[in-house]
Structure formats: structure tokens, C-alpha cells
Design a protein around this motif. Sequence first.
Motif, PDB file in Angstrom:
ATOM      1  N   UNK A  95       0.788  -1.087  -0.052  1.00 16.57           N
ATOM      2  CA  UNK A  95      -0.094  -0.064   0.075  1.00 16.57           C
ATOM      3  C   UNK A  95       0.925   1.405  -0.004  1.00 16.57           C
ATOM      4  N   UNK A  96       0.792   2.128  -0.957  1.00 17.44           N
ATOM      5  CA  UNK A  96       1.100   3.524  -0.888  1.00 17.44           C
ATOM      6  C   UNK A  96       0.261   4.356  -0.019  1.00 17.44           C
ATOM      7  N   UNK A  97       0.702   4.781   1.060  1.00 22.82           N
ATOM      8  CA  UNK A  97      -0.055   5.474   2.031  1.00 22.82           C
ATOM      9  C   UNK A  97       0.154   6.882   1.791  1.00 22.82           C
ATOM     10  N   UNK A  98       1.067   7.507   1.616  1.00 25.73           N
ATOM     11  CA  UNK A  98       1.555   8.817   1.628  1.00 25.73           C
ATOM     12  C   UNK A  98       2.637   9.183   0.639  1.00 25.73           C
ATOM     13  N   UNK A  99       2.507  10.227   0.126  1.00 25.79           N
ATOM     14  CA  UNK A  99       3.564  10.793  -0.765  1.00 25.79           C
ATOM     15  C   UNK A  99       3.684  12.330  -0.566  1.00 25.79           C
ATOM     16  N   UNK A 100       4.790  12.912  -0.431  1.00 28.06           N
ATOM     17  CA  UNK A 100       4.877  14.390  -0.112  1.00 28.06           C
ATOM     18  C   UNK A 100       6.316  14.579  -1.023  1.00 28.06           C
ATOM     19  N   UNK A 101       5.905  15.625  -1.922  1.00 24.06           N
ATOM     20  CA  UNK A 101       7.265  16.135  -2.749  1.00 24.06           C
ATOM     21  C   UNK A 101       6.745  17.618  -3.231  1.00 24.06           C
ATOM     22  N   UNK A 102       7.947  18.489  -3.108  1.00 23.81           N
ATOM     23  CA  UNK A 102       7.799  19.728  -3.776  1.00 23.81           C
ATOM     24  C   UNK A 102       7.316  20.771  -2.941  1.00 23.81           C
ATOM     25  N   UNK A 103       7.649  22.017  -3.326  1.00 21.81           N
ATOM     26  CA  UNK A 103       7.516  23.062  -2.284  1.00 21.81           C
ATOM     27  C   UNK A 103       6.687  24.159  -3.151  1.00 21.81           C
ATOM     28  N   UNK A 104       6.844  24.082  -4.511  1.00 30.90           N
ATOM     29  CA  UNK A 104       6.368  25.564  -5.353  1.00 30.90           C
ATOM     30  C   UNK A 104       6.215  25.072  -6.612  1.00 30.90           C
ATOM     31  N   UNK A 105       4.974  25.562  -6.987  1.00 31.41           N
ATOM     32  CA  UNK A 105       4.621  24.960  -8.381  1.00 31.41           C
ATOM     33  C   UNK A 105       5.542  25.208  -9.567  1.00 31.41           C
ATOM     34  N   UNK A 106       6.269  26.356  -9.383  1.00 27.72           N
ATOM     35  CA  UNK A 106       7.046  26.497 -10.384  1.00 27.72           C
ATOM     36  C   UNK A 106       8.333  25.867 -10.387  1.00 27.72           C
ATOM     37  N   UNK A 107       8.530  25.242  -9.416  1.00 32.10           N
ATOM     38  CA  UNK A 107       9.959  24.328  -9.362  1.00 32.10           C
ATOM     39  C   UNK A 107      10.012  23.088  -9.840  1.00 32.10           C
ATOM     40  N   UNK A 108      10.892  22.458 -10.133  1.00 34.93           N
ATOM     41  CA  UNK A 108      11.107  20.883 -10.056  1.00 34.93           C
ATOM     42  C   UNK A 108      11.424  20.583  -9.037  1.00 34.93           C
ATOM     43  N   UNK A 109      10.899  19.669  -8.269  1.00 31.12           N
ATOM     44  CA  UNK A 109      11.138  19.109  -7.025  1.00 31.12           C
ATOM     45  C   UNK A 109      12.307  18.161  -7.107  1.00 31.12           C
ATOM     46  N   UNK A 110      13.198  18.125  -5.989  1.00 33.02           N
ATOM     47  CA  UNK A 110      14.455  17.285  -6.011  1.00 33.02           C
ATOM     48  C   UNK A 110      14.167  16.155  -5.102  1.00 33.02           C
ATOM     49  N   UNK A 111      12.851  16.026  -4.579  1.00 39.08           N
ATOM     50  CA  UNK A 111      12.882  14.866  -3.505  1.00 39.08           C
ATOM     51  C   UNK A 111      11.549  14.594  -3.428  1.00 39.08           C
ATOM     52  N   UNK A 112      11.029  13.103  -3.538  1.00 38.71           N
ATOM     53  CA  UNK A 112       9.767  12.740  -3.125  1.00 38.71           C
ATOM     54  C   UNK A 112       9.861  11.745  -2.171  1.00 38.71           C
ATOM     55  N   UNK A 113       9.115  11.784  -1.030  1.00 37.60           N
ATOM     56  CA  UNK A 113       9.167  11.036  -0.061  1.00 37.60           C
ATOM     57  C   UNK A 113       7.857  10.176  -0.083  1.00 37.60           C
TER      58      UNK A 113
END
Lengths: 429, 429
Positions: free
Chosen positions: B272-290
Motif C-alpha cells: 500500500x502506498x499510503x503517503x506521498x510528499x514532494x515539492x514546495x512550489x508549483x514553479x519548481x522542479x522538486x528534487x525529493x519525493x518521499x
Amino acid sequence: MGRRGIELNDVHRLIKSKIEEKKRSTVELLQKLVQEDSTRGNEYKAQAVIIERCRELGMELDIWEVQEQGLKEHPFYRCDRTDFKGNPNLAALLKGTGGGKSLILNGHIDVVPEGDRTDWEYDPYSGKVIDGKLYGRGSTDMKGGTSSLLLAIEVIKELQIPLKGDIIFQSVIEEESGGTGTLAALLRGYEADGAIIPEPTNMKIFPKQQGSMWFRIAVKGKAAHGGTRYEGINAIEKGCTVISALNNLEHERNKRVKDPLYDNVPIPLPINIGKVESGKWPSSVPDLAVIEGRVGVAPWETMEHVEQEFEQCLASLGEEDPWFKEHPVEVEWFGGRWQPGDLSPDHPIMSQLKNSYKQVMTSNPVIEASPWGTDGGILSQGGGIPVVVFGPGITEVAHDANEFIELKRIFQTAEILTLFIIDWCNSEK
Amino acid sequence: MGRRGIELNDVHRLIKSKIEEKKRSTVELLQKLVQEDSTRGNEYKAQAVIIERCRELGMELDIWEVQEQGLKEHPFYRCDRTDFKGNPNLAALLKGTGGGKSLILNGHIDVVPEGDRTDWEYDPYSGKVIDGKLYGRGSTDMKGGTSSLLLAIEVIKELQIPLKGDIIFQSVIEEESGGTGTLAALLRGYEADGAIIPEPTNMKIFPKQQGSMWFRIAVKGKAAHGGTRYEGINAIEKGCTVISALNNLEHERNKRVKDPLYDNVPIPLPINIGKVESGKWPSSVPDLAVIEGRVGVAPWETMEHVEQEFEQCLASLGEEDPWFKEHPVEVEWFGGRWQPGDLSPDHPIMSQLKNSYKQVMTSNPVIEASPWGTDGGILSQGGGIPVVVFGPGITEVAHDANEFIELKRIFQTAEILTLFIIDWCNSEK
């Protein structure tokens, strides 16, 4: 060699030596500007430094607080700030003798937050100068560019070079949040025959700018315990489907781009996924995923058209997957929007700027389309003003930790702009 | 009809009428238990109610505070709580006359948080009774089950039914966070010939339980401005690749499941994938996804094996995509772990429980493998104790708003367990 050539060379020599004379005070001005943290809501102190300099230059000042009223109805207005008190906009006029082309010189005073301070080698608001580089938030984006503008005006004033057309220098708030400052200036009546915005372009010349809009997509799922996840629908997995559909849409949109200015750009019109949040507990099936991002708008596109195409793409998800038919994703166009700019590379303002560039740099400028929007879109789309974006800042370090600018480029840009202003403002209307 | 049949029917009749007599006080006990919010760190007040009742029942009490020391070295210990002061574990002994099989009756006193209170129709700790249902956090998971245990013991005591084997009743903390309470009881020396855990099974009988582990995956990207997203690597998009690989792994793992207990389960071993968090700003390419989630562990699997297979799957991403080769995802096995349980459906404890079930319900019980772990895994894997999970609570409402239990089922379960205890504890060792 004709007479004009000799005259220009003489003037150019004088300009060069005046800039040489003003280097120190220009660096001091930029240091002051960087040292005043002018993040959103705190613009007034840096703005005061600009106002003071414009007063010294003997310009006619118009300092006003932006009012939501009157702006609210404008189709370009998209702003979540309601209180602009104490953080004024500035327009400073250098009146011409008449008959020449007028020019807006526009810079924004607001800067983006410094982010994680531990990522900075020096204090983000130090304005430290090391090896010809000035460090700090806003140095490149775009207080360095504004310093070039003020230096060019100072040179023209001190050398008493006559101009037929007016110069309207603008120092505006809110660029980083969607352009309310420049929109307010436009609606206050400031128009001109052309405009230069010295955003950080690495001294490339951008007649066209990519516009952009933010989107927020809510993807629904159905909650369940992770151990019986087949009883739920995972919003994250559905979110991946949405992201993949947006990748395809991006591909389709970019296949249509034929403008040669984009020949070397891998993705002229990007759809960027910037943020995803979903779920609260590893052992639960999440019932909601929220995806935020930015869609690039071509210089020749309207935002309404892009919205439609985007929403249609998401609506069509239901054709492949009945879940989306029953639970269509919701799209919200939130936050800032940056209008695109679309000037012909052959417009006279371009030719004259290219000319001045060549005189100073003794090489041809790089002409490109910017991958981001500026306040230029508001002036061109909203006011019909031909806008060129060209500035000394370093594109790569804008918004980043350890932002800096090369001082040399500020002086080169000022020199180019001084020559350009003399040429432009003395051209017949 | 043989003599034993007549005796049993007589006893059964007495049991039925004793339970009838005790219905009201049992409901009052459960109300008190629900009204004491025993979320993590607050277990003591509800535990005090249990202790008081065990004292009234004349049981031999062992009340102790869990100590991290001594537990820390155990391979099953995985706990982020260091302070157990003031929130004791309880073991209460009803000594048998000797020669019979001993039995652990285990219930956990901790409950999960109530979540968003506005989702509750009544106060989450009301213990309100409406139409034969008792409402509140913990009513189903699993204070209702514990009430069945205490009622069964009370009936046996009051009817003075002789037992050869010992009953060890346990009320433990920390089940919802990985089982430290039961592990502490095991390491304190509490072992037995069998154990019943009345978790909310809808009165199904679970000889096997799915274990589970939480994982946290860090997926790296490369930051860039959204307008030039081709200069970055989007961690969210790479995260979707990871999720898709885990979907494939789940598929592979489940293809291998042959146990007939899982014949009707669509995904016996979910990832089960329970939680995803990534990115802080719509105009940036996120460098980490947890990415956080839960992987199900088969009754016959070891956690180490599952970890290995999982990590290998993620490591192999680098074969398809060089980005993952250079930036391998990082896996962390964090938070709680629930050991699986794997009892043969033909074990004597199963036959005897099924028998008692049939006597009370006059139908065959549903035998299944639970889709979630319980403290049973610790007793069986850690102590070699045959464990059956069987209880009155409603699986679907556990951990949910408006949790409730049907009172009728508490009494039915107590009746079944009373018959079972008499049978089991009087069986020869």
C-alpha cells in the motif's frame, strides 16, 4: 566615416568614462538595495532607497499605494494580497523635449524569500562583494538590473544628453506574485512606445517570453485500510495517471511549436509538476491527492485557450478509466499568472537594442524566448507596449541560495542601455 | 445422547443465563472503558478500570511498567516511545488446578486517535448506547473484545466451573504502535499452550494473520525552474516510476500465494502506498519525493525476506533508468512492524474454538486469514504459542469515525469463549 559615427563615438567615449566614474556609487547603491530585505510585504525600505536616488536625479516622482479597488475587475488581476499599505509603487519621469519615442524602464523591487538560511554561504542580505561579484537575495533578480537602469539615467543626466522622448522609470512591487504592481502602473495611465525590463537574462535579449499559470488538481480516491487496499481506490496511483496524461499533453503541445526562437529549447512549453501531497498514514489508502504545478503559455497563446486544452485533457481521462468519469478531477487556476510576451524579433526596439549591444560588446547578442514570464506580458498584452526583456543578472542563480551578480555586467548593461535610450528616445514617433 | 452431552447442555444453559444476568454490568464496564481515552501515552485510566475488575474477580495481578531496557535487543522490538511511566501493562492470573492446557487471553488497551472530531456524530469518547450499539473510539478495537474476555472469566468464576489449566489474562499497551506491550509480557515470562486475541474480526476466526511493515522511500530528483524543467529531474515523476515498480512487485508476490485461506482475497499481500510528499512550489522542479507505505507479510514469510525482495526490486530500477543507477532510492523500514501469524487451521485450538462457535451460533464459522497483523504474531513467532484471532468487533469501523460495536456480539463471543475455555483448559497437556 560619417559625421554621426564620429559623434556617437565621442558620446560613447564620454559615457564609458562617466560609467567608470560612477562604478563605486552604483555598487554602494546595489549593496543598500540588497541589504534591505524586500520580500513581499516588506518592500518599503528598499523602495525608499530607489525613491531617494530618483529624487537626487531630479526626476518627477509619483509614489502611490496600490489599491485593490479598480484592479479587481481587470482580467489580468490575480492576487491573494489585499493590503498594500506602506509599500508603494514608484514611477519617476524624466521628461523629454518632445517628438521622440517614450520608454518605460521597469524593475521590480520585491524579492522571493531567502529559503533555508543554512544553504547560504553569507548572510542572504549581506550585499558582500567578492571578486567582482555582489552576493545576496535580489542581487540578480533584479536589483542589479534596476541599478543598471538608474546608472544609465544618471549618465544621461550628468552628461546632459538631450532626449526628445520621455523616460518613465518604474520600481514596482508584486512581480514575484503575479504582477499586480506593474498592472497598477499600467492602469494608472503609464504607457509608452516601448519598454525594457532588465530581468536576469544573462544579457541575452528576449523579445518573447513564456507566460505561465499555476494549477492545482484534486484527484479523488476511496479510503480503505492498507491490508484490504482492494476495497479502496488509491488517490496517489490515480495521481500518477493524471501526471502521465499531463506529460502527454506537454508532448502534444510542444510538437506544434514552430517558432525558430525555440529551436534549441528542449521543452518550449513545459508543464511542470511542482508539488504533490497525498495521504496521512502508511497503512491507509489515501482518498485525495493534490497536485500543483505550472503550465507554460506560448507567446502566441491566450491563457484561456491553454486552460481549455488542459481541462479537456483531464476530462478525457474518464474515457479510459471509469473512475475518472464518476470522480472527475477538479482543476483550480490559483495563485499568480504571468502573461506571455510576443514581440517580433524585427521590431525597431529590437534592432536598436541589438545595435547598442554590438557597439558595447563587439559581438552579436543572443536572441531567445525566455522560459518564464515577466511583468512584460502585462505591459504588452495589457497595454499594447512593445517590450524587450534584457538584463545583467544570472538566470541560473535567481531564486536560489547564494544568489549573486557580476558587477561587470551591470556596467555593460548600463552602457548598452544608455546608448539605446539616446537612440530610441531621439527617434521620431 | 451420552452423559457428556447432557452435562455440557446443562452447563451451557447456566452460562447463557449467567451472561443474561451480567449484560448490564458488562455494558457499563465497556462504557467506562470507552469513556477513558486511552490513546498512546494515556492508557492508565482505562487500564485502571480493567485492573479494578480483575481484582474484583479475585485474579492474581501483575502490574508493571514496560522498560525499554531488555526489550531493545529483541529483534521484534521497533518502538519510538521511550517513556512508559505511569501506563502499566497488566497480567492477571486465574490459576488452574493443574494438568490442563494453559491459555493466554490478550487484549490491548490502547486506541488510535479519534481523528477529526467533526466527523463523529457523537463525542468519540461518549460510550453512548443506541439500538444495541455502543459508540466510541475503542469500542470495536478492542475494548469490546476485552469485555468479552472479562465476561467469560466472570461467568466461569461465578459458576465455579473448575479449570485444570491456567488462564493468563493480559491487558497490554502499544499494540497500535507495533506491539511493545505484548512483547514485554512475553519477555516477562508469560507463555501458554494457546492464546486467543479478540481483535475485531466480525466473529470470523483467523488462524493466520498478515504481517506488515512500514517503509519510507526517498526518491531523488534535481531541482530546476519549472520554465526550464528539462534542466532538472522531477522527483515526483521518478516517484511514479517507483510506485509502478512496487505495483509490479505486489503482482509478482501475490501470484505465488497458494494458501486456500486466501482464495477469496483479491490481494492477499498488498503493498500500500499510503503517503506521498514532494515539492514546495508549483514553479519548481522538486528534487525529493518521499513515499511512505505498508507492505503485507505472508503468514509463512519472514520480514527479512520481504525486506530483501523489496529492496532488490527498487535496486533493479537502475537497470532500466540510469538516473536510478546514479541516484538509487533510499529505503527506510521505520515505525511499527506487525509479525504475521501462521497457525494450521487444523490445530486443536482451532477445532475446539470452531466447536464452541457452532454450539452457540448453530452455524459454521468463517475461517480466514486476516489482512492485518495483531499482537498474535509476537506470541506465535516470538513465543511459539498457537494463536487464534477471534473477536466481536466490526472490522470495517476500526480506526474510523463513529466506531461502534454491536452489544449482541460481545455476549455471543463471551458465550463461545466460555465454552471454549472450559474445553481447552480441561484438555490434557
